[in-house]
Design an enzyme around this catalytic site. Structure first.
Site, mmCIF file in Angstrom:
data_model
loop_
_atom_site.group_PDB
_atom_site.id
_atom_site.type_symbol
_atom_site.label_atom_id
_atom_site.label_comp_id
_atom_site.label_asym_id
_atom_site.label_seq_id
_atom_site.Cartn_x
_atom_site.Cartn_y
_atom_site.Cartn_z
ATOM 1 N N ARG A 1 0.823 -1.217 0.000
ATOM 2 C CA ARG A 1 0.000 0.000 0.000
ATOM 3 C C ARG A 1 0.853 1.261 0.000
ATOM 4 O O ARG A 1 0.399 2.311 -0.446
ATOM 5 C CB ARG A 1 -0.977 0.002 1.172
ATOM 6 C CG ARG A 1 -2.141 -0.926 0.965
ATOM 7 C CD ARG A 1 -3.167 -0.758 2.081
ATOM 8 N NE ARG A 1 -4.156 -1.797 2.007
ATOM 9 C CZ ARG A 1 -4.124 -2.929 2.695
ATOM 10 N NH1 ARG A 1 -3.138 -3.169 3.522
ATOM 11 N NH2 ARG A 1 -5.073 -3.810 2.561
ATOM 12 N N GLU B 1 7.998 -12.287 13.330
ATOM 13 C CA GLU B 1 7.673 -13.069 14.517
ATOM 14 C C GLU B 1 8.209 -14.491 14.384
ATOM 15 O O GLU B 1 8.772 -15.046 15.317
ATOM 16 C CB GLU B 1 6.156 -13.085 14.724
ATOM 17 C CG GLU B 1 5.753 -13.726 16.028
ATOM 18 C CD GLU B 1 4.262 -13.626 16.280
ATOM 19 O OE1 GLU B 1 3.813 -14.227 17.260
ATOM 20 O OE2 GLU B 1 3.560 -12.964 15.497
#
Length: 180
Positions: free
Chosen positions: A67, A104
């Site tokens: 984006r 993560e």
């Protein structure tokens, strides 16, 4: 070229046009979908103008995959500069400059072309949609800096304050249009 915008109004427009999606991409996550904001002519204009204020003085706008490409191109057009798409690894033909960062679970890489554009000495502002953990933004700033750019700051539409991304990108100055 730039003008100062009513920050409360900008924040209100973002809040109104952001869709919350429960349990996406995994249970317990409240995903903030900016698609309605970007698809709304007034919303896109308000956000573009406010981000252009943040990026004022840049020689080049760097938009982060994906984006950030849309927002970065709109801001660059408003400022009369070029835009550099900072891509996820493996999307560009070689040679590339890259920066790897921790996720993560595992790692990811950001890349820019190593040929055809020289960013050394250029004042670059990074534009993205959301600041969450800060890993992507920090890697982009490191990548651009390693290529000789003067990364003067970053602008994001939405900051998820609880995830403390601002700490991960310090000392880079980040301006957020809406913080939740």
């Amino acid at each position: 070229m730039t003008q100062h915008h009513d920050t409360a109004e900008v924040s209100r427009v973002i809040a109104t046009l952001t869709r919350e999606v429960a349990d996406f991409p995994e249970p317990g996550i409240q995903f903030k979908d900016l698609t309605p904001l970007l698809a709304d002519a007034r919303g896109l204009r308000v956000v573009t103008d406010a981000l252009a204020d943040i990026a004022s003085g840049a020689d080049l706008v760097a938009g982060l995959d994906a984006r950030g490409f849309l927002l970065g191109a709109a801001v660059a057009t408003r400022l009369g500069t070029g835009v550099l798409a900072v891509r996820k690894g493996g999307k560009l033909p070689p040679p590339v400059h890259g920066a790897t960062y921790q996720l993560e679970y595992g790692t990811a890489t950001l890349e820019i072309p190593a040929e055809g554009i020289d960013i050394a000495g250029r004042n670059v502002v990074i534009i993205d949609d959301v600041l969450a953990t800060g890993g992507t933004l920090a890697a982009a700033a490191r990548l651009l800096g390693d290529c000789g750019a003067n990364v003067t700051g970053a602008g994001v539409v939405l900051e998820l304050e609880a995830l403390r991304g601002r700490e991960a990108v310090a000392p880079l100055g980040v301006r957020s249009l809406h913080i939740i």
